[in-house]
Design an enzyme around this catalytic site. Structure first.
Site, PDB file in Angstrom:
ATOM      1  N   GLY A  15       0.767  -1.242   0.000  1.00  0.00           N
ATOM      2  CA  GLY A  15       0.000   0.000   0.000  1.00  0.00           C
ATOM      3  C   GLY A  15       0.797   1.291   0.000  1.00  0.00           C
ATOM      4  O   GLY A  15       0.243   2.342   0.303  1.00  0.00           O
ATOM      5  N   LYS A  16       2.073   1.250  -0.375  1.00  0.00           N
ATOM      6  CA  LYS A  16       2.855   2.495  -0.441  1.00  0.00           C
ATOM      7  C   LYS A  16       2.220   3.497  -1.417  1.00  0.00           C
ATOM      8  O   LYS A  16       2.040   4.668  -1.090  1.00  0.00           O
ATOM      9  CB  LYS A  16       4.299   2.225  -0.890  1.00  0.00           C
ATOM     10  CG  LYS A  16       5.139   1.449   0.096  1.00  0.00           C
ATOM     11  CD  LYS A  16       6.563   1.249  -0.412  1.00  0.00           C
ATOM     12  CE  LYS A  16       6.650   0.465  -1.696  1.00  0.00           C
ATOM     13  NZ  LYS A  16       6.162  -0.930  -1.609  1.00  0.00           N
ATOM     14  N   THR A  17       1.919   3.009  -2.615  1.00  0.00           N
ATOM     15  CA  THR A  17       1.348   3.910  -3.628  1.00  0.00           C
ATOM     16  C   THR A  17      -0.041   4.375  -3.212  1.00  0.00           C
ATOM     17  O   THR A  17      -0.391   5.554  -3.365  1.00  0.00           O
ATOM     18  CB  THR A  17       1.274   3.193  -4.996  1.00  0.00           C
ATOM     19  OG1 THR A  17       2.575   2.702  -5.313  1.00  0.00           O
ATOM     20  CG2 THR A  17       0.807   4.130  -6.085  1.00  0.00           C
ATOM     21  N   THR A  18      -0.809   3.441  -2.676  1.00  0.00           N
ATOM     22  CA  THR A  18      -2.171   3.763  -2.243  1.00  0.00           C
ATOM     23  C   THR A  18      -2.142   4.876  -1.199  1.00  0.00           C
ATOM     24  O   THR A  18      -2.888   5.857  -1.293  1.00  0.00           O
ATOM     25  CB  THR A  18      -2.821   2.494  -1.647  1.00  0.00           C
ATOM     26  OG1 THR A  18      -2.778   1.467  -2.650  1.00  0.00           O
ATOM     27  CG2 THR A  18      -4.245   2.735  -1.206  1.00  0.00           C
ATOM     28  N   LYS A  38       8.749   8.368  -8.519  1.00  0.00           N
ATOM     29  CA  LYS A  38       8.926   6.917  -8.373  1.00  0.00           C
ATOM     30  C   LYS A  38      10.233   6.659  -9.101  1.00  0.00           C
ATOM     31  O   LYS A  38      10.248   6.343 -10.305  1.00  0.00           O
ATOM     32  CB  LYS A  38       7.746   6.175  -9.025  1.00  0.00           C
ATOM     33  CG  LYS A  38       7.871   4.661  -9.039  1.00  0.00           C
ATOM     34  CD  LYS A  38       7.394   4.004  -7.769  1.00  0.00           C
ATOM     35  CE  LYS A  38       7.622   2.490  -7.817  1.00  0.00           C
ATOM     36  NZ  LYS A  38       7.233   1.813  -6.566  1.00  0.00           N
ATOM     37  N   SER A  42       9.991  -1.351 -11.595  1.00  0.00           N
ATOM     38  CA  SER A  42       9.957  -2.535 -12.452  1.00  0.00           C
ATOM     39  C   SER A  42       8.483  -2.915 -12.585  1.00  0.00           C
ATOM     40  O   SER A  42       7.644  -2.438 -11.834  1.00  0.00           O
ATOM     41  CB  SER A  42      10.802  -3.654 -11.850  1.00  0.00           C
ATOM     42  OG  SER A  42      10.472  -3.864 -10.505  1.00  0.00           O
ATOM     43  N   GLY A 118       9.639   4.674  -2.747  1.00  0.00           N
ATOM     44  CA  GLY A 118      10.654   3.662  -3.010  1.00  0.00           C
ATOM     45  C   GLY A 118      10.070   2.509  -3.814  1.00  0.00           C
ATOM     46  O   GLY A 118       9.046   2.638  -4.496  1.00  0.00           O
ATOM     47  N   GLY A 120       9.430  -1.788  -3.211  1.00  0.00           N
ATOM     48  CA  GLY A 120       9.559  -2.843  -2.193  1.00  0.00           C
ATOM     49  C   GLY A 120       9.708  -2.228  -0.814  1.00  0.00           C
ATOM     50  O   GLY A 120       9.024  -1.275  -0.464  1.00  0.00           O
ATOM     51  N   LEU A 208     -10.478  -1.109   1.884  1.00  0.00           N
ATOM     52  CA  LEU A 208     -11.496  -0.371   1.141  1.00  0.00           C
ATOM     53  C   LEU A 208     -12.024  -1.200  -0.021  1.00  0.00           C
ATOM     54  O   LEU A 208     -11.259  -1.925  -0.668  1.00  0.00           O
ATOM     55  CB  LEU A 208     -10.897   0.934   0.602  1.00  0.00           C
ATOM     56  CG  LEU A 208     -10.414   1.938   1.654  1.00  0.00           C
ATOM     57  CD1 LEU A 208      -9.541   3.013   1.012  1.00  0.00           C
ATOM     58  CD2 LEU A 208     -11.608   2.577   2.360  1.00  0.00           C
TER      59      LEU A 208
END
Ligand SMILES: Nc1ncnc2c1ncn2[C@@H]1O[C@H](COP(=O)(O)OP(=O)(O)OP(=O)(O)O)[C@@H](O)[C@H]1O
Ligand SMILES: [Mg+2]
Length: 226
Positions: A15-18, A38, A42, A118, A120, A208
């Site tokens: 969930g980093k991007t979320t 970002k 990959s 980042g 990972g 969610l």
């Protein structure tokens, strides 16, 4: 104001991007200008415009500054594998140095609120002896840790917080992202995390049904950041 943070997580796919998109959205609601990076991705799609990564596009959608794709994601690789392996296969030198200039340019735009996500977790290798954490160190960014709440996350979260501190960076806050709604003893787990992570909890994002930046932002408290 001009604040920038490096977003890391307890693992990949937690969930980093979320959370980053939610934080950027919250910043925009607060009237702040936003930018995001970002540096290495990959798992990219081949498109007529070149390689495109879903994380970078999701972050871009929450940026108020007009950024080009390459500004946000300077290093893109097609296979969804560890970045250092993807770079090696592509014959690309993926060093801290190669990511530093484009990320500095992004930060130099001085958006009110900038996030750099980042890939990972914290100690993800780049080329040679470099790690992605070295980029956060070179940029001297405070860090936001996204904890993907599930069994085992306490160990991952505390090890990550320890590594960030040992690397000399400030942990500015953490977010509990409830990715597994069946996690037993969620309250007790979150209480343990709160007791032991030496930074404020910026929010608890529930599992969610519709994952949108708007919905995530409702669960985050940007004002708890320094
Ligand atoms: N709170 C949530 N509720 C429901 N789904 C979520 C939640 N958080 C994340 N997800 C889903 O989990 C998946 C992984 O989330 P995300 O892409 O944000 O992870 P990540 O840590 O950025 O992954 P990566 O390591 O690939 O960058 C996505 O499909 C996302 O929609
Ligand atoms: Mg991501």
């Amino acid at each position: 104001m001009s604040a920038a943070y490096f977003i890391t997580g307890t693992d990949t796919d937690i969930g980093k991007t979320t959370v980053a998109a939610g934080l950027l959205h919250a910043a925009r609601l607060a009237g702040l200008s936003t930018a995001a990076g970002k540096p290495v991705a990959s798992g990219c799609d081949v498109t007529p415009k070149g390689l495109r990564n879903a994380d970078a596009l999701a972050l871009m959608a929450q940026c108020s500054l007009p950024l080009t794709y390459a500004q946000v994601n300077p290093m893109a690789f097609e296979p969804a594998i560890a970045p250092h392996l993807a770079a090696r296969e592509a014959g690309v030198a993926l060093t801290v140095q190669s990511l530093l200039a484009p990320m500095r340019q992004l930060l130099d735009l001085q958006a009110d609120f900038t996030l750099i996500e980042g890939a990972g977790g914290w100690r993800v290798p780049l080329a040679d002896q470099d790690n992605l954490s070295d980029l956060a160190m070179a940029l001297d960014l405070p860090v936001i840790l996204v904890v993907g709440v599930r069994l085992g996350c306490i160990n991952h979260a505390l090890l990550t917080a320890e590594a960030i501190a040992r690397d000399g960076l400030q942990l500015a806050g953490w977010v509990a992202n409830i990715i597994d709604s069946k996690t037993a003893r969620v309250e007790e787990n979150l209480a343990t995390l709160a007791e032991r992570i030496p930074a404020p909890c910026l929010g608890r994002v529930p599992k969610l049904k519709m994952v949108t930046a708007e919905a995530v932002a409702e669960h985050l408290q940007l004002d708890l950041l320094d």
